[in-house]
Scaffold this motif. Sequence first.
Motif, PDB file in Angstrom:
ATOM      1  N   UNK A  97      89.156   4.337  39.943  1.00 32.91           N
ATOM      2  CA  UNK A  97      87.956   3.493  39.851  1.00 32.91           C
ATOM      3  C   UNK A  97      87.943   2.453  40.978  1.00 32.91           C
ATOM      4  N   UNK A  98      89.126   1.934  41.339  1.00 34.29           N
ATOM      5  CA  UNK A  98      89.200   1.001  42.467  1.00 34.29           C
ATOM      6  C   UNK A  98      88.766   1.696  43.762  1.00 34.29           C
ATOM      7  N   UNK A  99      89.233   2.914  43.955  1.00 30.14           N
ATOM      8  CA  UNK A  99      88.821   3.674  45.136  1.00 30.14           C
ATOM      9  C   UNK A  99      87.305   3.869  45.148  1.00 30.14           C
ATOM     10  N   UNK A 100      86.745   4.151  43.987  1.00 24.96           N
ATOM     11  CA  UNK A 100      85.305   4.365  43.889  1.00 24.96           C
ATOM     12  C   UNK A 100      84.530   3.100  44.260  1.00 24.96           C
TER      13      UNK A 100
ATOM     14  N   UNK B  37      86.010 -10.055  44.506  1.00 20.94           N
ATOM     15  CA  UNK B  37      84.792  -9.251  44.348  1.00 20.94           C
ATOM     16  C   UNK B  37      85.078  -7.994  43.537  1.00 20.94           C
ATOM     17  N   UNK B  38      86.251  -7.384  43.751  1.00 14.27           N
ATOM     18  CA  UNK B  38      86.636  -6.188  42.990  1.00 14.27           C
ATOM     19  C   UNK B  38      86.795  -6.534  41.506  1.00 14.27           C
ATOM     20  N   UNK B  39      87.492  -7.648  41.221  1.00 13.22           N
ATOM     21  CA  UNK B  39      87.677  -8.054  39.822  1.00 13.22           C
ATOM     22  C   UNK B  39      86.343  -8.364  39.158  1.00 13.22           C
ATOM     23  N   UNK B  40      85.442  -9.010  39.903  1.00 17.82           N
ATOM     24  CA  UNK B  40      84.122  -9.332  39.358  1.00 17.82           C
ATOM     25  C   UNK B  40      83.310  -8.066  39.094  1.00 17.82           C
ATOM     26  N   UNK B  41      83.418  -7.082  39.991  1.00 27.24           N
ATOM     27  CA  UNK B  41      82.691  -5.819  39.817  1.00 27.24           C
ATOM     28  C   UNK B  41      83.174  -5.092  38.561  1.00 27.24           C
TER      29      UNK B  41
ATOM     30  N   UNK C 226      90.781   9.334  54.028  1.00 29.76           N
ATOM     31  CA  UNK C 226      91.566  10.015  52.981  1.00 29.76           C
ATOM     32  C   UNK C 226      91.164   9.513  51.594  1.00 29.76           C
ATOM     33  N   UNK C 227      90.906   8.219  51.494  1.00 27.03           N
ATOM     34  CA  UNK C 227      90.467   7.668  50.215  1.00 27.03           C
ATOM     35  C   UNK C 227      89.107   8.198  49.811  1.00 27.03           C
ATOM     36  N   UNK C 228      88.196   8.278  50.797  1.00 30.44           N
ATOM     37  CA  UNK C 228      86.860   8.822  50.525  1.00 30.44           C
ATOM     38  C   UNK C 228      86.952  10.281  50.091  1.00 30.44           C
TER      39      UNK C 228
END
Length: 201
Positions: A13-16, A27-31, A76-78
């Motif tokens: 989910x983080x990668x997404x 920003x990631x934590x808020x999302x 690679x992540x994408x």
Amino acid sequence: MSPVFSHGDLRLYLLNLLDEGPRHGYDIMQALSDRTGGTYTPSAGTIYPRLAKLEEEGLVTKTVDGRKTVYSITEAGHAEVTSRAGDLEGIEAGLADSVRLIADEVRGSVREAMKSLRADLAAAGAEERTTATRPPADDPRVRSREQLHRADAAISEFRARLRADIRSHVARGGELAESFVDGLTDDLDRIARDVTRTLKG
């Protein structure tokens, strides 16, 4: 009662999230909080080690922008996000179910609280109207009414606790077997029969 990501789900989910665009840690934590209706707010101690691991795997890069560290997905992540689109759909569906269950539980709790409040107000009004003709404190009817209030409170507390436990179990992804519900129904029926039999003497 937060939605709990299964093993590996938070990583994907983080990668997404990063596949949608570069983000800094807050920003990631808020999302994550926003997309779970505020029911899951991870700490920095949960997110940053996972971002560091993704960086080690070559799936994420980071750059420093002033006082903020911005994370971006690599090719690679994408590629991993693209190849696991089906898994992501399952995660999204699971989170939606968890949020829906928690919202239902909150609405149910509010309804129960309002119902209890209305009952208390009605009882207080009735008690006030009968104050002038109230029998003595040692009257059996007075003692029975007091015990009735205790019984009502105990039943309400039991129902709320049991309901919350079951809903939280399902919201966390736990299985609720038909045999369990059947057994629960049988147990409650048996208790109700025992109470009725005792009251009839």
